[in-house]
Structures are given as structure tokens and as C-alpha cells.
Design a protein around this motif. Structure first.
Motif, mmCIF file in Angstrom:
data_model
loop_
_atom_site.group_PDB
_atom_site.id
_atom_site.type_symbol
_atom_site.label_atom_id
_atom_site.label_comp_id
_atom_site.label_asym_id
_atom_site.label_seq_id
_atom_site.Cartn_x
_atom_site.Cartn_y
_atom_site.Cartn_z
ATOM 1 N N HIS A 88 17.387 1.049 -11.753
ATOM 2 C CA HIS A 88 17.351 0.132 -10.535
ATOM 3 C C HIS A 88 15.721 -0.160 -10.247
ATOM 4 O O HIS A 88 14.861 0.941 -10.193
ATOM 5 N N LYS A 89 15.733 -1.455 -9.677
ATOM 6 C CA LYS A 89 14.310 -1.790 -9.083
ATOM 7 C C LYS A 89 14.262 -2.942 -7.978
ATOM 8 O O LYS A 89 15.342 -3.695 -8.121
ATOM 9 N N SER A 90 13.492 -2.736 -7.242
ATOM 10 C CA SER A 90 13.451 -4.224 -6.004
ATOM 11 C C SER A 90 12.058 -4.536 -6.142
ATOM 12 O O SER A 90 11.026 -3.681 -6.090
ATOM 13 N N THR A 91 11.858 -5.727 -5.872
ATOM 14 C CA THR A 91 10.691 -6.322 -5.817
ATOM 15 C C THR A 91 10.540 -7.119 -4.268
ATOM 16 O O THR A 91 11.529 -7.919 -3.930
ATOM 17 N N LEU A 92 9.460 -6.876 -3.563
ATOM 18 C CA LEU A 92 9.190 -7.360 -2.275
ATOM 19 C C LEU A 92 8.148 -8.162 -1.978
ATOM 20 O O LEU A 92 6.844 -7.788 -2.846
ATOM 21 N N MET A 93 7.834 -9.250 -1.305
ATOM 22 C CA MET A 93 6.794 -9.819 -1.240
ATOM 23 C C MET A 93 6.430 -9.853 0.433
ATOM 24 O O MET A 93 7.300 -10.087 1.118
ATOM 25 N N GLU A 151 11.014 1.629 -6.819
ATOM 26 C CA GLU A 151 11.935 2.157 -7.932
ATOM 27 C C GLU A 151 13.191 2.606 -7.068
ATOM 28 O O GLU A 151 13.706 3.663 -7.031
ATOM 29 N N GLN A 152 14.019 1.596 -6.385
ATOM 30 C CA GLN A 152 15.079 1.805 -5.859
ATOM 31 C C GLN A 152 15.799 0.606 -5.538
ATOM 32 O O GLN A 152 15.297 -0.671 -5.445
ATOM 33 N N SER A 153 17.346 0.565 -5.539
ATOM 34 C CA SER A 153 18.030 -0.708 -5.262
ATOM 35 C C SER A 153 18.100 -0.925 -3.677
ATOM 36 O O SER A 153 17.708 0.088 -3.031
ATOM 37 N N MET A 154 18.251 -2.142 -3.215
ATOM 38 C CA MET A 154 18.442 -2.508 -1.982
ATOM 39 C C MET A 154 19.567 -1.976 -1.483
ATOM 40 O O MET A 154 19.810 -1.846 -0.327
ATOM 41 N N ASP A 155 20.677 -1.343 -2.288
ATOM 42 C CA ASP A 155 21.798 -0.802 -1.403
ATOM 43 C C ASP A 155 21.613 0.460 -0.581
ATOM 44 O O ASP A 155 22.261 0.536 0.189
ATOM 45 N N GLY A 156 20.329 1.133 -0.934
ATOM 46 C CA GLY A 156 20.361 2.647 -0.215
ATOM 47 C C GLY A 156 19.914 2.117 1.474
ATOM 48 O O GLY A 156 19.127 1.281 1.704
ATOM 49 N N VAL A 157 20.309 3.157 2.149
ATOM 50 C CA VAL A 157 19.883 2.982 3.627
ATOM 51 C C VAL A 157 18.330 3.001 4.037
ATOM 52 O O VAL A 157 17.940 2.390 4.879
ATOM 53 N N LEU A 158 17.866 3.697 2.871
ATOM 54 C CA LEU A 158 16.504 3.948 3.061
ATOM 55 C C LEU A 158 15.616 2.781 2.934
ATOM 56 O O LEU A 158 14.663 2.427 3.441
ATOM 57 N N CYS A 167 5.200 -7.760 9.939
ATOM 58 C CA CYS A 167 5.115 -8.404 8.524
ATOM 59 C C CYS A 167 5.995 -9.225 8.379
ATOM 60 O O CYS A 167 7.263 -9.245 8.854
ATOM 61 N N THR A 168 5.738 -10.191 7.511
ATOM 62 C CA THR A 168 7.038 -11.102 6.894
ATOM 63 C C THR A 168 7.216 -10.659 5.534
ATOM 64 O O THR A 168 6.405 -10.215 4.874
ATOM 65 N N VAL A 169 8.646 -10.259 5.461
ATOM 66 C CA VAL A 169 9.196 -9.672 4.109
ATOM 67 C C VAL A 169 10.169 -10.712 3.596
ATOM 68 O O VAL A 169 11.102 -11.384 3.988
ATOM 69 N N LYS A 170 9.976 -10.783 2.295
ATOM 70 C CA LYS A 170 10.928 -11.464 1.293
ATOM 71 C C LYS A 170 11.411 -10.502 0.397
ATOM 72 O O LYS A 170 10.520 -10.062 -0.415
ATOM 73 N N VAL A 171 12.700 -10.112 0.171
ATOM 74 C CA VAL A 171 13.187 -9.431 -1.103
ATOM 75 C C VAL A 171 13.238 -10.553 -2.283
ATOM 76 O O VAL A 171 14.100 -11.371 -2.074
ATOM 77 N N LEU A 172 12.325 -10.209 -3.166
ATOM 78 C CA LEU A 172 12.260 -11.243 -4.264
ATOM 79 C C LEU A 172 13.531 -10.737 -5.181
ATOM 80 O O LEU A 172 13.917 -11.731 -6.025
ATOM 81 N N GLY A 173 13.887 -9.755 -5.271
ATOM 82 C CA GLY A 173 15.018 -9.373 -6.041
ATOM 83 C C GLY A 173 15.413 -7.836 -6.139
ATOM 84 O O GLY A 173 14.402 -6.912 -5.959
ATOM 85 N N SER A 174 16.662 -7.452 -6.353
ATOM 86 C CA SER A 174 17.024 -6.117 -6.413
ATOM 87 C C SER A 174 17.763 -6.229 -7.836
ATOM 88 O O SER A 174 18.847 -6.844 -7.684
ATOM 89 N N TYR A 175 17.351 -5.472 -8.957
ATOM 90 C CA TYR A 175 18.037 -5.885 -10.147
ATOM 91 C C TYR A 175 17.784 -4.646 -11.076
ATOM 92 O O TYR A 175 17.336 -3.320 -10.633
ATOM 93 N N GLN A 176 18.111 -4.632 -12.420
ATOM 94 C CA GLN A 176 17.817 -3.779 -13.379
ATOM 95 C C GLN A 176 16.892 -4.020 -14.374
ATOM 96 O O GLN A 176 16.716 -5.144 -14.621
#
Length: 285
Positions: free
Chosen positions: A196-201, A249-256, A269-278
Motif C-alpha cells: 500500500h502507498k499514498s501520494t499527496l500534493m 508508505e501507508q494507505s489512506m484507510d488508517g486513522v493516522l 497547507c493545501t492538500v490533495k490526495v493524488l491516490g491511495s493505491y497498491q
């Protein structure tokens, strides 16, 4: 589904997308912007483009388009080993060392910089839209003693002769490709090595206060969220103005993860979740 990819046939992107979507309709496009524009125009369901190479770093046009020009999401990541070979038209095989020009994608030329410097110093190095496009050109111009750098699939597809194998400067040469969609989702692919992985801008607060980036990193640090990458790119609004692309190195499902994003937004900050994926590994050619 229809899947756009950076073509033509036999590019490294084509190899990755064939492994990831073996039963889908694959549609080649000449450039990365063409792929992304086709996706946003709903001409295709997914687009697969290169994002980063282990030797040359990020593909700037992909990163910038994802931030400035299109509203799409990463649904999967494909990590593929890259082997670069020097190939010529069969009629020029006996005089390949006399080639006047060597063509390939700009990243491929850079990945083979030392080889080209010591073996072909002074020859013309011409960037093309992809490694396969370079091979296609060599195939169609046998009267020119010109070489291409690309993979073995390109040599086979376009009837070229590989005269030097594995000419990239460093052994560990891999490229990250991203699968993109107009909707946030996760594509579950039948490939090995899924994690699992997540990418933020992230854009920092406009007041330009001291320590802002430190505060951003601290939001992940104290939660023990591992960052595999952080990179700055120009906002294109003036010198010193940047946005940051961050891989966690974490999915968006976690509370953290949700807590980290809430903290960033509380900081201004301005945050966009570009993806939470495998993340998946693609077998070599």
C-alpha cells in the motif's frame, strides 16, 4: 476498459500496461499530455504513464500535469526493470560503430550517458517521444546510419538488430509507472509485490513563515508514517514558490493518515490526495 499509454507499441510503458491489463483494450498515444488529455476527455478509462526513473528521477511533465493541468487520481503503481540496448537497422549492422545519430527518449539517453560519452562522443543525440518511437524511426529510415536505444521488444517489433546490450550506466534501473483515473479508486491487479502507498500534493501556507516545511514533515514523523519520497516542483508563480509531492508508505484507510492530513490543513497547507493505491512489480522483458 480502454487503457491509454505512452506509445507506440513496444515502449517500456506498453510492456508494463500489457502485464497489468492483459485483457483490456490498449490505446497508444504519442506523448504523455496526449494520454492525460484522452483520459480527462473520457476517451479512455485509464491512462498509464511514467512517473519516475531510478537513475534520472521524476518525469517532470507527468508531475506538473498532475498538479497544474488535470484532475485525476493514481489507482495503481507499476515498477518495471529497465534494460537499454543499442539497436540499428539490419542493413547497417556491419557499420554500427559509424552511426551518425543516436535516438531515444531523453531519459533513456541520460541513463546511458557514460556509455554514449565514451563510445560515441561527438555524435548527435536526438530525443524522441519514447524509446519505441526512436526504434520505429530507425526501422523506417534504413538509408540513414542511425541507431536507437530501447528494449528488446522494440527491436523485435520493428525488425532491428541489437548490437550492444545493457548499455545503461548503472545496474539498478527501474521505472515507476502510474495508472490514472478520473475517479479516486484502487485497481487490484494480478501482479506480484503488492503493497500500500499514498501520494499527496501539498502547498505550504501563503504567509511563508519559517519552519513550515519542518511542520509538514513533523506531522508524519511523530505518527511514525514512513515517507518514501518528497520532492519540490515550481508552482509557476515566481521564484521560490513550490509545491511538494509526497509518497507515504501507508494507505489512506488508517486513522493516522487522516490525522496527518487534518494537521496539515490546520497549519494552512493545501492538500490533495493524488491516490491511495497498491504498488506492483512488473516482470522483466
Amino acid at each position: 476498459m480502454k487503457i491509454a499509454y505512452l506509445g507506440p507499441e513496444a515502449s517500456f510503458t506498453h510492456h508494463a500496461v500489457k502485464k497489468a491489463f492483459p485483457k483490456d483494450d490498449l490505446v497508444p498515444f504519442a506523448t504523455i499530455p496526449d494520454c492525460l488529455e484522452a483520459l480527462t476527455a473520457m476517451q479512455v478509462d485509464r491512462a498509464v504513464v511514467p512517473l519516475e526513473n531510478a537513475l534520472e528521477g521524476s518525469v517532470p511533465i507527468t508531475v506538473d500535469y498532475l498538479f497544474h493541468d488535470v484532475d485525476v487520481y493514481i489507482t495503481a503503481e507499476l515498477v518495471s526493470p529497465i534494460e537499454q540496448h543499442l539497436m540499428v537497422h539490419p542493413v547497417n549492422e556491419s557499420r554500427w560503430e559509424e552511426v551518425t545519430k543516436i535516438m531515444s527518449h531523453s531519459h533513456a539517453l541520460a541513463q546511458c550517458h557514460k556509455y554514449l560519452y565514451y563510445r560515441f562522443r561527438g555524435r548527435i543525440l536526438e530525443p524522441s517521444t519514447s524509446t519505441a518511437a526512436a526504434a520505429h524511426y530507425v526501422n523506417e529510415h534504413p538509408e540513414e546510419n542511425v541507431a536507437a536505444i530501447g528494449n528488446s521488444l522494440a527491436a523485435k517489433t520493428y525488425g532491428l538488430k541489437i548490437v550492444e546490450e545493457n548499455i545503461h550506466d548503472f545496474h539498478f534501473n527501474h521505472t515507476r509507472f502510474v495508472v490514472l483515473s478520473c475517479t479516486a479508486a484502487t485497481d487490484h491487479l494480478e501482479l506480484t509485490g503488492a503493497s500500500h502507498k499514498s501520494t499527496l500534493m501539498v502547498t505550504l501556507p501563503s504567509d511563508d513563515r519559517a519552519g513550515a516545511l519542518h511542520q509538514v514533515l513533523s506531522a508524519f514523523s511523530w505518527r511514525q508514517l514512513s515517507l518514501s519520497k518528497i520532492e519540490s516542483r515550481p508552482l509557476k508563480t515566481g521564484l521560490g514558490n513550490y509545491f511538494f509531492i509526497i509518497d507515504v508508505e501507508q494507505s489512506m484507510d488508517g486513522v493516522l493518515m487522516r490525522g496527518a492530513i487534518d494537521e496539515l490543513e490546520a497549519l494552512g497547507c493545501t492538500v490533495k490526495v493524488l491516490g491511495s493505491y497498491q504498488k506492483h512489480s512488473v516482470p522483466t522483458l
